[in-house]
Write a protein that holds these residues in place. Structure first.
Motif, mmCIF file in Angstrom:
data_model
loop_
_atom_site.group_PDB
_atom_site.id
_atom_site.type_symbol
_atom_site.label_atom_id
_atom_site.label_comp_id
_atom_site.label_asym_id
_atom_site.label_seq_id
_atom_site.Cartn_x
_atom_site.Cartn_y
_atom_site.Cartn_z
ATOM 1 N N LEU A 23 0.835 -1.201 0.000
ATOM 2 C CA LEU A 23 0.000 0.000 0.000
ATOM 3 C C LEU A 23 0.874 1.257 0.000
ATOM 4 C CD1 LEU A 23 -2.764 1.480 0.410
ATOM 5 C CD2 LEU A 23 -2.380 1.208 2.867
ATOM 6 N N LEU A 24 1.888 1.275 0.856
ATOM 7 C CA LEU A 24 2.793 2.414 0.931
ATOM 8 C C LEU A 24 3.627 2.544 -0.344
ATOM 9 C CD1 LEU A 24 3.956 1.964 4.622
ATOM 10 C CD2 LEU A 24 2.705 3.936 3.731
ATOM 11 N N ALA A 25 4.080 1.410 -0.871
ATOM 12 C CA ALA A 25 4.895 1.435 -2.083
ATOM 13 C C ALA A 25 4.124 2.053 -3.243
ATOM 14 C CB ALA A 25 5.355 0.025 -2.439
ATOM 15 N N ARG A 26 2.880 1.670 -3.410
ATOM 16 C CA ARG A 26 2.070 2.232 -4.497
ATOM 17 C C ARG A 26 1.804 3.719 -4.267
ATOM 18 N NH1 ARG A 26 -1.603 -3.224 -4.867
ATOM 19 N NH2 ARG A 26 -0.427 -4.197 -6.582
ATOM 20 N N HIS A 27 1.621 4.107 -3.011
ATOM 21 C CA HIS A 27 1.415 5.521 -2.695
ATOM 22 C C HIS A 27 2.650 6.343 -3.061
ATOM 23 C CE1 HIS A 27 0.377 9.150 -0.450
ATOM 24 N NE2 HIS A 27 1.560 9.070 0.148
ATOM 25 N N PHE A 28 3.836 5.869 -2.680
ATOM 26 C CA PHE A 28 5.067 6.608 -2.979
ATOM 27 C C PHE A 28 5.375 6.591 -4.479
ATOM 28 C CE2 PHE A 28 6.314 5.363 1.541
ATOM 29 C CZ PHE A 28 5.871 6.574 2.059
ATOM 30 N N ALA A 29 5.015 5.498 -5.161
ATOM 31 C CA ALA A 29 5.215 5.441 -6.607
ATOM 32 C C ALA A 29 4.345 6.483 -7.309
ATOM 33 C CB ALA A 29 4.889 4.045 -7.125
ATOM 34 N N ALA A 30 3.085 6.599 -6.885
ATOM 35 C CA ALA A 30 2.182 7.593 -7.476
ATOM 36 C C ALA A 30 2.671 9.006 -7.183
ATOM 37 C CB ALA A 30 0.770 7.395 -6.936
ATOM 38 N N GLN A 31 3.175 9.199 -5.972
ATOM 39 C CA GLN A 31 3.697 10.506 -5.571
ATOM 40 C C GLN A 31 4.878 10.915 -6.448
ATOM 41 O OE1 GLN A 31 5.656 11.022 -1.562
ATOM 42 N NE2 GLN A 31 3.666 11.898 -1.064
ATOM 43 N N ASN A 34 12.756 1.301 7.621
ATOM 44 C CA ASN A 34 11.326 1.528 7.773
ATOM 45 C C ASN A 34 10.717 2.324 6.611
ATOM 46 O OD1 ASN A 34 10.794 0.215 10.428
ATOM 47 N ND2 ASN A 34 12.401 1.617 11.063
ATOM 48 N N VAL A 35 9.710 3.145 6.893
ATOM 49 C CA VAL A 35 8.959 3.809 5.829
ATOM 50 C C VAL A 35 9.857 4.731 5.011
ATOM 51 C CG1 VAL A 35 7.011 5.327 5.305
ATOM 52 C CG2 VAL A 35 6.829 3.660 7.161
ATOM 53 N N ARG A 36 10.819 5.384 5.671
ATOM 54 C CA ARG A 36 11.710 6.290 4.946
ATOM 55 C C ARG A 36 12.522 5.521 3.901
ATOM 56 N NH1 ARG A 36 14.514 8.605 8.988
ATOM 57 N NH2 ARG A 36 13.064 10.339 9.154
ATOM 58 N N GLU A 37 13.026 4.351 4.268
ATOM 59 C CA GLU A 37 13.783 3.538 3.317
ATOM 60 C C GLU A 37 12.892 3.089 2.168
ATOM 61 O OE1 GLU A 37 16.488 -0.565 3.124
ATOM 62 O OE2 GLU A 37 15.221 -0.151 4.866
ATOM 63 N N LEU A 38 11.674 2.659 2.487
ATOM 64 C CA LEU A 38 10.732 2.234 1.443
ATOM 65 C C LEU A 38 10.464 3.372 0.462
ATOM 66 C CD1 LEU A 38 8.627 0.259 0.250
ATOM 67 C CD2 LEU A 38 6.991 1.152 1.921
ATOM 68 N N LYS A 39 10.252 4.572 0.991
ATOM 69 C CA LYS A 39 9.970 5.713 0.125
ATOM 70 C C LYS A 39 11.129 5.990 -0.816
ATOM 71 C CE LYS A 39 8.793 10.633 0.248
ATOM 72 N NZ LYS A 39 8.449 11.793 1.113
ATOM 73 N N HIS A 40 12.360 6.002 -0.286
ATOM 74 C CA HIS A 40 13.526 6.299 -1.119
ATOM 75 C C HIS A 40 13.750 5.226 -2.183
ATOM 76 C CE1 HIS A 40 15.385 9.048 2.197
ATOM 77 N NE2 HIS A 40 14.355 9.591 1.582
ATOM 78 N N GLN A 41 13.607 3.964 -1.790
ATOM 79 C CA GLN A 41 13.841 2.878 -2.745
ATOM 80 C C GLN A 41 12.789 2.859 -3.848
ATOM 81 O OE1 GLN A 41 17.249 2.058 -1.602
ATOM 82 N NE2 GLN A 41 16.475 0.344 -2.788
#
Length: 470
Positions: free
Chosen positions: A344-352, A380-387
């Motif tokens: 869910l978070l990965a798709r959100h950051f990808a769209a962003q 955590n979430v910060r690493e997921l967002k950057h990757q």
């Protein structure tokens, strides 16, 4: 002397009066890169390469903001500070490695910020935006709330896992105390680096509808220089110390009747913890060099990735301050304990990321989905967002694959590895990453921490953990 006026792009609407920025820098290539970036942001710029040219150009180009290098061919940038301050210009100092003492002196003499080279252009732009807000309200620290305004809009905690549902429930319960006339209780948010403690703090700030137009002041206790942190928090009177040429309110006052968020409170020096405790107990603050006490109506939220209880037992954090901060609180769960939230978070950051760069929203290949859901995410979430952001920019045909994600190691559910083997593999991968980034930054710990998206203290902890010498 080079005077260059840059006008905004044809398709860039100008909603405000153009601010003038003077770049005093003898590295021409770097200066041109800065000017191109500022053009996109709708600023008018001029560039000079020496102390004398900087003095001369002011006759025809009155800057609102000055980007000032410390080392110039004909003198020191510090010599220009009183000149620009007297003309009401906001000065941002640019320093090379080993010149931090100059930066501290510059801040004491009226500079609004300092950046250490090599400088990231986006970080520079953020610093300019802070200075711009400070110029609009010259005798206030409202730039702190302005800096965070964009982050507060539309903020939300994403996730449907039981762990996140519990956090949202706790935030809702705590928010009930905001609406009363009584002074709201302090809140302490714990959790590992990158779990979203700052997002939770902003949600608490917005939990009361009357808070929407009140300041939210974010103070990163780990990044404030030790020589300046007392002045930044408590403010000072004119003449309180050498270089205090103006009266300046502190960040505590800047929060007014809004929220003061003390991020990484565990890094606050012991000497200042007693002063902060007095503010919390008596709800007053006194600037350095002043005999007058001013009321403090703000609510306080603190966050830390450290065990303050253990630190208080060891004498590294005041026990009375710990108990005073921990009136109400909760701990943000690490991403590895939020089953179902990763994708869910990965798709959100990808769209962003796709929106930010004008790209089409990519899909995730099955092997990428498996990697996202089974990786332990130590950052955590910060690493997921950057990757994810990186993979969206690098992927082909709008499809993110496991190769694009390029995670160092992940926990495959069918790998048959036991927990000890998985942890050993993860530790080895983490150590390899630390060594690689340290090599890239020539063992500059602060720069390595910034590249990894972690604090310097966390970087030091992980280096000690893996016995990496510096």
């Amino acid at each position: 002397m080079q005077l260059v006026h840059l006008s905004p792009g044809e398709n860039t609407p100008s909603l405000k009066q153009q601010l003038k920025i003077l770049i005093v820098e003898d590295e021409a290539l770097f200066a041109r890169a800065v000017m191109r970036r500022l053009q996109k942001a709708d600023y008018e710029c001029a560039h000079v390469e020496s102390v004398q040219d900087a003095r001369d150009i002011v006759k025809q180009f009155a800057p609102d903001i000055v980007l000032l290098d410390m080392r110039l061919p004909d003198g020191n940038g510090l010599d220009l500070l009183p000149f620009f301050v007297a003309k009401s210009a906001m000065v941002i100092v640019m320093t090379a490695h080993g010149e931090i003492s100059d930066a501290v002196n510059a801040m004491k003499q009226g500079a609004v910020d300092y950046l250490k080279k090599p400088i990231d252009l986006e970080e520079l732009l953020l610093s300019i935006q802070k200075a711009e807000a400070a110029a609009a309200q010259s005798n206030s620290l409202d730039y702190s709330r302005q800096r965070n305004a964009h982050a507060i809009e539309g903020v939300e905690l994403l996730g449907d896992s039981p762990a996140m549902q519990n956090i949202k429930s706790q935030i809702h319960r705590i928010s009930r105390f905001v609406s009363s006339d009584a002074i709201p209780p302090t809140v302490l948010i714990g959790g590992e680096t990158g779990t979203g403690k700052d997002v939770a703090a902003r949600l608490l700030h917005l939990s009361c509808s009357t808070n929407n137009n009140k300041p939210f002041v974010h103070v990163d206790c780990a990044s404030l220089p030790a020589e300046l942190i007392e002045s930044e928090l408590f403010g000072h009177e004119k003449g309180a110390f050498t270089g205090a040429i103006n009266t300046r309110p502190g960040l505590i006052e800047a929060a007014e009747d809004g929220t003061l968020f003390l991020d990484e409170i565990g890094e606050l020096p012991l000497a200042l913890q007693a002063k902060l405790l007095n503010v919390l107990e008596r709800r007053v603050v006194r600037r350095i060099g002043s005999t007058k006490e001013r009321a403090v109506p703000a609510r306080f939220i603190a966050a830390t990735n450290r065990d303050l209880h253990e630190m208080s037992q060891l004498g590294r954090f005041r026990q009375d301050l710990y108990y005073r901060l921990n009136v109400m609180g909760f701990t943000m769960p690490p991403l590895r304990e939020r089953a179902g939230d990763m994708l869910l978070l990965a798709r959100h950051f990808a769209a962003q990321t796709a929106r930010r760069y004008g790209l089409q929203m990519p899909a995730f290949a099955p092997e990428a989905v498996s990697m996202i859901e089974n990786y332990t995410w130590p950052g955590n979430v910060r690493e997921l967002k950057h990757q994810v952001s990186r993979s969206v920019l690098l992927c082909h045909n709008n499809l993110v694959t496991d190769v694009d994600l390029a995670l160092p190691v992940f926990r495959a559910t069918e790998s048959g590895l036991n927990a000890n083997t998985q942890q050993s593999a993860l530790d080895s991968a983490e150590k390899a990453i630390l060594l690689q980034v340290l090599a890239e930054t020539r063992n500059n710990v602060s720069e390595a921490a910034r590249k990894l998206g972690i604090t310097r203290m966390t970087m030091r902890y992980r280096m000690d953990k893996h016995q990496i010498k510096h």
